[in-house]
Motif scaffolding. Structure first.
Motif, PDB file in Angstrom:
ATOM      1  N   MET A 137     -81.204 -16.636   2.793  1.00 41.52           N
ATOM      2  CA  MET A 137     -81.933 -17.910   2.935  1.00 41.52           C
ATOM      3  C   MET A 137     -82.598 -17.928   4.427  1.00 41.52           C
ATOM      4  SD  MET A 137     -81.160 -22.041   2.647  1.00 41.52           S
ATOM      5  CE  MET A 137     -80.955 -21.819   1.102  1.00 41.52           C
ATOM      6  N   VAL A 138     -83.932 -17.932   4.279  1.00 42.96           N
ATOM      7  CA  VAL A 138     -84.833 -17.694   5.821  1.00 42.96           C
ATOM      8  C   VAL A 138     -85.061 -19.136   6.222  1.00 42.96           C
ATOM      9  CG1 VAL A 138     -86.536 -16.658   6.968  1.00 42.96           C
ATOM     10  CG2 VAL A 138     -85.560 -15.650   4.960  1.00 42.96           C
ATOM     11  N   THR A 139     -84.919 -19.374   7.381  1.00 41.25           N
ATOM     12  CA  THR A 139     -85.118 -20.724   7.945  1.00 41.25           C
ATOM     13  C   THR A 139     -85.901 -20.353   9.285  1.00 41.25           C
ATOM     14  OG1 THR A 139     -83.149 -20.761   9.347  1.00 41.25           O
ATOM     15  CG2 THR A 139     -83.021 -21.775   6.995  1.00 41.25           C
ATOM     16  N   ARG A 140     -85.986 -21.180  10.063  1.00 42.59           N
ATOM     17  CA  ARG A 140     -86.948 -21.118  11.199  1.00 42.59           C
ATOM     18  C   ARG A 140     -85.985 -20.225  12.414  1.00 42.59           C
ATOM     19  NH1 ARG A 140     -89.316 -26.814  12.804  1.00 42.59           N
ATOM     20  NH2 ARG A 140     -87.162 -27.259  12.042  1.00 42.59           N
ATOM     21  N   GLN A 141     -84.703 -20.550  12.329  1.00 38.63           N
ATOM     22  CA  GLN A 141     -83.517 -19.865  13.092  1.00 38.63           C
ATOM     23  C   GLN A 141     -83.267 -18.676  12.500  1.00 38.63           C
ATOM     24  OE1 GLN A 141     -83.321 -23.539  12.379  1.00 38.63           O
ATOM     25  NE2 GLN A 141     -84.075 -24.065  14.472  1.00 38.63           N
ATOM     26  N   THR A 142     -83.286 -18.438  11.357  1.00 41.92           N
ATOM     27  CA  THR A 142     -82.643 -17.243  10.786  1.00 41.92           C
ATOM     28  C   THR A 142     -83.760 -16.208  10.812  1.00 41.92           C
ATOM     29  OG1 THR A 142     -83.136 -17.708   8.430  1.00 41.92           O
ATOM     30  CG2 THR A 142     -80.818 -18.233   9.417  1.00 41.92           C
ATOM     31  N   LYS A 143     -84.942 -16.502  10.663  1.00 43.02           N
ATOM     32  CA  LYS A 143     -86.111 -15.553  10.618  1.00 43.02           C
ATOM     33  C   LYS A 143     -86.127 -14.519  11.942  1.00 43.02           C
ATOM     34  CE  LYS A 143     -89.827 -18.039  12.478  1.00 43.02           C
ATOM     35  NZ  LYS A 143     -91.273 -18.978  12.065  1.00 43.02           N
ATOM     36  N   SER A 144     -85.525 -14.791  12.855  1.00 44.79           N
ATOM     37  CA  SER A 144     -85.609 -13.919  14.022  1.00 44.79           C
ATOM     38  C   SER A 144     -84.490 -13.171  14.341  1.00 44.79           C
ATOM     39  CB  SER A 144     -86.243 -14.696  15.443  1.00 44.79           C
ATOM     40  OG  SER A 144     -85.303 -15.553  15.376  1.00 44.79           O
ATOM     41  N   GLY A 145     -83.537 -13.611  13.605  1.00 44.64           N
ATOM     42  CA  GLY A 145     -82.110 -12.647  13.770  1.00 44.64           C
ATOM     43  C   GLY A 145     -81.575 -12.548  12.510  1.00 44.64           C
ATOM     44  N   ARG A 146     -80.107 -12.233  12.610  1.00 43.88           N
ATOM     45  CA  ARG A 146     -79.655 -11.614  11.538  1.00 43.88           C
ATOM     46  C   ARG A 146     -78.480 -12.687  10.902  1.00 43.88           C
ATOM     47  NH1 ARG A 146     -79.874  -5.826  10.446  1.00 43.88           N
ATOM     48  NH2 ARG A 146     -77.886  -6.117   9.670  1.00 43.88           N
ATOM     49  N   GLY A 147     -78.450 -13.678  11.635  1.00 44.41           N
ATOM     50  CA  GLY A 147     -77.352 -14.743  11.120  1.00 44.41           C
ATOM     51  C   GLY A 147     -77.807 -15.363   9.796  1.00 44.41           C
ATOM     52  N   PRO A 148     -76.564 -16.048   9.241  1.00 42.91           N
ATOM     53  CA  PRO A 148     -76.963 -16.704   8.167  1.00 42.91           C
ATOM     54  C   PRO A 148     -77.492 -18.269   8.468  1.00 42.91           C
ATOM     55  CG  PRO A 148     -74.673 -16.863   8.463  1.00 42.91           C
ATOM     56  CD  PRO A 148     -75.230 -15.845   9.669  1.00 42.91           C
ATOM     57  N   ALA A 149     -77.907 -18.940   7.357  1.00 42.21           N
ATOM     58  CA  ALA A 149     -78.327 -20.271   7.563  1.00 42.21           C
ATOM     59  C   ALA A 149     -77.055 -21.141   7.823  1.00 42.21           C
ATOM     60  CB  ALA A 149     -79.039 -20.963   6.227  1.00 42.21           C
ATOM     61  N   SER A 150     -77.325 -22.130   8.417  1.00 40.25           N
ATOM     62  CA  SER A 150     -75.935 -22.763   8.687  1.00 40.25           C
ATOM     63  C   SER A 150     -75.404 -23.586   7.493  1.00 40.25           C
ATOM     64  CB  SER A 150     -76.335 -24.056  10.028  1.00 40.25           C
ATOM     65  OG  SER A 150     -77.200 -24.993   9.476  1.00 40.25           O
ATOM     66  N   THR A 151     -74.347 -23.862   7.313  1.00 35.75           N
ATOM     67  CA  THR A 151     -73.878 -24.637   6.247  1.00 35.75           C
ATOM     68  C   THR A 151     -74.555 -26.019   6.280  1.00 35.75           C
ATOM     69  OG1 THR A 151     -71.563 -23.712   6.492  1.00 35.75           O
ATOM     70  CG2 THR A 151     -71.699 -25.483   5.265  1.00 35.75           C
ATOM     71  N   ALA A 152     -74.752 -26.817   7.247  1.00 34.84           N
ATOM     72  CA  ALA A 152     -75.276 -28.157   7.249  1.00 34.84           C
ATOM     73  C   ALA A 152     -76.680 -27.954   6.765  1.00 34.84           C
ATOM     74  CB  ALA A 152     -75.252 -28.766   8.785  1.00 34.84           C
ATOM     75  N   TYR A 153     -77.375 -27.009   7.120  1.00 35.23           N
ATOM     76  CA  TYR A 153     -78.883 -26.719   6.606  1.00 35.23           C
ATOM     77  C   TYR A 153     -78.743 -26.714   5.361  1.00 35.23           C
ATOM     78  CZ  TYR A 153     -83.345 -24.849   5.480  1.00 35.23           C
ATOM     79  OH  TYR A 153     -84.508 -24.469   5.036  1.00 35.23           O
ATOM     80  N   VAL A 154     -77.800 -25.815   4.595  1.00 34.30           N
ATOM     81  CA  VAL A 154     -78.029 -25.458   3.048  1.00 34.30           C
ATOM     82  C   VAL A 154     -77.528 -26.531   2.423  1.00 34.30           C
ATOM     83  CG1 VAL A 154     -76.773 -24.021   1.413  1.00 34.30           C
ATOM     84  CG2 VAL A 154     -77.349 -22.977   3.389  1.00 34.30           C
ATOM     85  N   SER A 155     -76.476 -27.401   2.935  1.00 33.20           N
ATOM     86  CA  SER A 155     -75.997 -28.610   2.485  1.00 33.20           C
ATOM     87  C   SER A 155     -77.158 -29.642   2.249  1.00 33.20           C
ATOM     88  CB  SER A 155     -74.827 -29.300   2.920  1.00 33.20           C
ATOM     89  OG  SER A 155     -73.620 -28.429   2.974  1.00 33.20           O
ATOM     90  N   HIS A 156     -77.906 -29.750   3.272  1.00 31.13           N
ATOM     91  CA  HIS A 156     -79.067 -30.816   3.423  1.00 31.13           C
ATOM     92  C   HIS A 156     -80.147 -30.618   2.464  1.00 31.13           C
ATOM     93  CE1 HIS A 156     -81.825 -33.871   5.243  1.00 31.13           C
ATOM     94  NE2 HIS A 156     -82.889 -32.701   5.161  1.00 31.13           N
ATOM     95  N   VAL A 157     -80.308 -29.240   2.211  1.00 29.82           N
ATOM     96  CA  VAL A 157     -81.451 -28.632   1.347  1.00 29.82           C
ATOM     97  C   VAL A 157     -80.834 -29.079  -0.115  1.00 29.82           C
ATOM     98  CG1 VAL A 157     -82.384 -26.459   0.325  1.00 29.82           C
ATOM     99  CG2 VAL A 157     -82.426 -26.796   2.898  1.00 29.82           C
ATOM    100  N   LEU A 158     -79.667 -28.961  -0.425  1.00 32.48           N
ATOM    101  CA  LEU A 158     -79.106 -29.252  -1.841  1.00 32.48           C
ATOM    102  C   LEU A 158     -79.057 -30.730  -1.969  1.00 32.48           C
ATOM    103  CD1 LEU A 158     -76.817 -26.276  -2.076  1.00 32.48           C
ATOM    104  CD2 LEU A 158     -79.132 -26.239  -3.042  1.00 32.48           C
ATOM    105  N   ASP A 159     -79.138 -31.453  -1.223  1.00 34.79           N
ATOM    106  CA  ASP A 159     -78.773 -32.845  -1.208  1.00 34.79           C
ATOM    107  C   ASP A 159     -79.315 -33.565  -2.590  1.00 34.79           C
ATOM    108  OD1 ASP A 159     -77.150 -33.234   0.664  1.00 34.79           O
ATOM    109  OD2 ASP A 159     -78.631 -34.160   2.233  1.00 34.79           O
TER     110      ASP A 159
END
Length: 65
Positions: free
Chosen positions: A1-23
């Motif tokens: 999943m690409v977010t503003r934070q993950t697009k420039s690095g190799r880390g995954p999207a945060s659990t909080a972000y994914v949970s919020h997207v799926l609310d």
């Protein structure tokens, strides 16, 4: 999943972000992941299942060294 934070690095999207997207859908990420695994197993695609599970290796299944 690409977010503003993950697009420039190799880390995954945060659990909080994914949970919020799926609310809006009402399903937690774990349930969606489990459903995806069930689909992979029932379609008999073991390679895809292993790739999907690669980040969670059960130490009890590893051979003794």
């Amino acid at each position: 999943m690409v977010t503003r934070q993950t697009k420039s690095g190799r880390g995954p999207a945060s659990t909080a972000y994914v949970s919020h997207v799926l609310d809006a859908c009402g399903f937690p990420p774990r349930m969606i992941r489990c459903t995806r695994l069930l689909d992979l197993v029932t379609t008999m695609d073991p390679e895809a299942t292993m790739i999907y599970l690669a980040d969670h290796v059960d130490a009890g299944r590893l051979p003794e060294r």
